[in-house]
Design an enzyme around this catalytic site. Sequence first.
Site, PDB file in Angstrom:
ATOM      1  N   ALA A  65       0.862  -1.194   0.000  1.00 42.62           N
ATOM      2  CA  ALA A  65       0.000   0.000   0.000  1.00 42.62           C
ATOM      3  C   ALA A  65       0.892   1.236   0.000  1.00 42.62           C
ATOM      4  O   ALA A  65       2.085   1.164   0.316  1.00 42.62           O
ATOM      5  CB  ALA A  65      -0.936   0.007   1.202  1.00 42.62           C
ATOM      6  N   PHE A  66       0.292   2.395  -0.315  1.00 40.54           N
ATOM      7  CA  PHE A  66       1.103   3.608  -0.451  1.00 40.54           C
ATOM      8  C   PHE A  66       1.743   4.021   0.871  1.00 40.54           C
ATOM      9  O   PHE A  66       2.702   4.786   0.898  1.00 40.54           O
ATOM     10  CB  PHE A  66       0.257   4.753  -1.021  1.00 40.54           C
ATOM     11  CG  PHE A  66      -0.556   5.501   0.004  1.00 40.54           C
ATOM     12  CD1 PHE A  66      -0.016   6.588   0.671  1.00 40.54           C
ATOM     13  CD2 PHE A  66      -1.846   5.100   0.328  1.00 40.54           C
ATOM     14  CE1 PHE A  66      -0.752   7.273   1.636  1.00 40.54           C
ATOM     15  CE2 PHE A  66      -2.582   5.772   1.279  1.00 40.54           C
ATOM     16  CZ  PHE A  66      -2.030   6.859   1.940  1.00 40.54           C
ATOM     17  N   LYS A  67       1.247   3.500   1.990  1.00 43.47           N
ATOM     18  CA  LYS A  67       1.794   3.865   3.299  1.00 43.47           C
ATOM     19  C   LYS A  67       3.294   3.544   3.408  1.00 43.47           C
ATOM     20  O   LYS A  67       4.004   4.151   4.185  1.00 43.47           O
ATOM     21  CB  LYS A  67       1.043   3.142   4.416  1.00 43.47           C
ATOM     22  CG  LYS A  67      -0.481   3.272   4.352  1.00 43.47           C
ATOM     23  CD  LYS A  67      -0.984   4.379   5.198  1.00 43.47           C
ATOM     24  CE  LYS A  67      -2.460   4.486   5.468  1.00 43.47           C
ATOM     25  NZ  LYS A  67      -3.449   4.164   4.467  1.00 43.47           N
ATOM     26  N   ASP A  68       3.752   2.573   2.606  1.00 43.01           N
ATOM     27  CA  ASP A  68       5.180   2.227   2.647  1.00 43.01           C
ATOM     28  C   ASP A  68       6.067   3.398   2.243  1.00 43.01           C
ATOM     29  O   ASP A  68       7.205   3.493   2.714  1.00 43.01           O
ATOM     30  CB  ASP A  68       5.469   1.057   1.702  1.00 43.01           C
ATOM     31  CG  ASP A  68       4.922  -0.270   2.223  1.00 43.01           C
ATOM     32  OD1 ASP A  68       4.973  -0.505   3.440  1.00 43.01           O
ATOM     33  OD2 ASP A  68       4.456  -1.077   1.387  1.00 43.01           O
ATOM     34  N   ARG A  93       5.301  11.847   7.821  1.00 38.74           N
ATOM     35  CA  ARG A  93       4.629  11.046   6.796  1.00 38.74           C
ATOM     36  C   ARG A  93       4.090  11.919   5.671  1.00 38.74           C
ATOM     37  O   ARG A  93       4.227  11.594   4.491  1.00 38.74           O
ATOM     38  CB  ARG A  93       3.486  10.242   7.428  1.00 38.74           C
ATOM     39  CG  ARG A  93       4.000   8.997   8.090  1.00 38.74           C
ATOM     40  CD  ARG A  93       2.898   8.099   8.560  1.00 38.74           C
ATOM     41  NE  ARG A  93       1.976   7.711   7.512  1.00 38.74           N
ATOM     42  CZ  ARG A  93       0.850   7.039   7.723  1.00 38.74           C
ATOM     43  NH1 ARG A  93       0.518   6.693   8.957  1.00 38.74           N
ATOM     44  NH2 ARG A  93       0.067   6.707   6.734  1.00 38.74           N
TER      45      ARG A  93
END
Length: 464
Positions: A110-113, A227
């Site tokens: 997922a883009f959270k990485d 983030r």
Amino acid sequence: MKYVSTRGSAPAQNFEGVLLTGLAPDGGLYVPAELPQISAAEMESWRGLKYPDLALKIITPFVSDTIEGAELKRIIDESYAEFDHPSVAPLTMLSTNEWVLELYHGPTLAFKDFALQVLGRLLDYVLKKNDQRVVILGATSGDTGSAALEGCRHSENVDIFILHPHNRVSDVQRKQMTTVPGDNVHNLAVEGNFDDCQKIVKAAFSDQSFLANDRQLVAVNSINWARIMVQIVYYFYAALALGAPARKVSFSVPTGNFGDIYAGYLAKQMGLPIDQLIVATNKNDILHRFISANDYSIADLSHTFSPSMDILVSSNFERYLFDLFDRDGAQLTNFMEQSINNSLSVSAEQWARVKACFDSDSVDDAETCALIANVYAKSAALLDPHSAIGVQAARNCNRNQAIPMIMLATAHPAKFAAAITEAGIPAPELPPHLQDLFAREERYTVVENSLSAVTDFISNTMPS
Ligand SMILES: *Cc1c(COP(=O)(O)O)cnc(C)c1O
């Protein structure tokens, strides 16, 4: 760079200060006092840079008081070496002037990485430098948890506690969190929904007396400024690839906590020529109602095929509201305090500014599955349900077909197989490094939906 709190009454901090905390002491979120401005000439000189090199350019001014260039370069290079695609964030064409920005090539799909690989390494660097140990506490609607564990677990100076809503995350999401090895890794399944988890985390941050004296909590949710900052990069990367700054582009962003699209908003404030910024929501549509009808009222939570967007109150929206209230912390504090119990609206002048900045849409499960099936039939591309919502919203909101529309694909379809099979498509396979996921041993503890259940668990578990 100095960072200030959106509630206006906490002292300013440098980057290290905002990295090592969550909310500001006055309950606000940190934002840069001033954003770097990128000229068209400078952007032009960035064209063709590899992803990590562009990231270094964009991130440097935000962190330079805390970390020197060579260390930052190492951290960024190592982070994106974990991605399994050579361009890190590939752009693929879906149809004329429609582009999918694939943000799911990191370790947890997922883009959270993108942000958490960097955040974990930044923390490790600062904690080692300070010879300090901290407790990471986070709530996840599914994808933050595994990305945070993956990004932080190698750090010897952290103990990590991740709360997820019990039985409300997909099987793949749960497995990805609960099979991460390590004595410093703890998963708690809270008998409540994501907003309950988020509330517990907020409350724990505001009274940390349950921790030993020399410990403090660090946030890995998108309330952590680091983030947001890291996510600004892919907006520039995609836009430059499609002709910016000479040409405008638009973005459609599947939205939950408003962290991802807020990074796009910042890219625009820094000078990137963005035409439309589309907030794509599922049935949990408070942001869509606010943008389209000036109605900021909390509804009941719906559980959808896009669980990472099943959120009632988007915590990062406060960062945008701070600008909408002309950075007046006192006025914003008043608005936020009232918003807990009332349906609110902003003035006509403010609402006009909101609408000039964002478009929005709400896409339900049936439309999501229909879109997945339609795109698969037409172009053999497989979208996960979150990404599908972004595509549908882009099509509904697009005001100028001549401008490239970049739609953020936030997760790999294998992560959300239920929606794919519902769309009549065989469930996709997990990538090679996760093929044995379902055979791995899980570790997690179910706890009741209360602050004390969580803080007791943490204080009983912590090595003193
Ligand atoms: C977290 C997440 C979102 C929502 O992002 P926000 O920054 O919370 O708005 C969308 N899609 C997926 C797959 C996610 O994991």
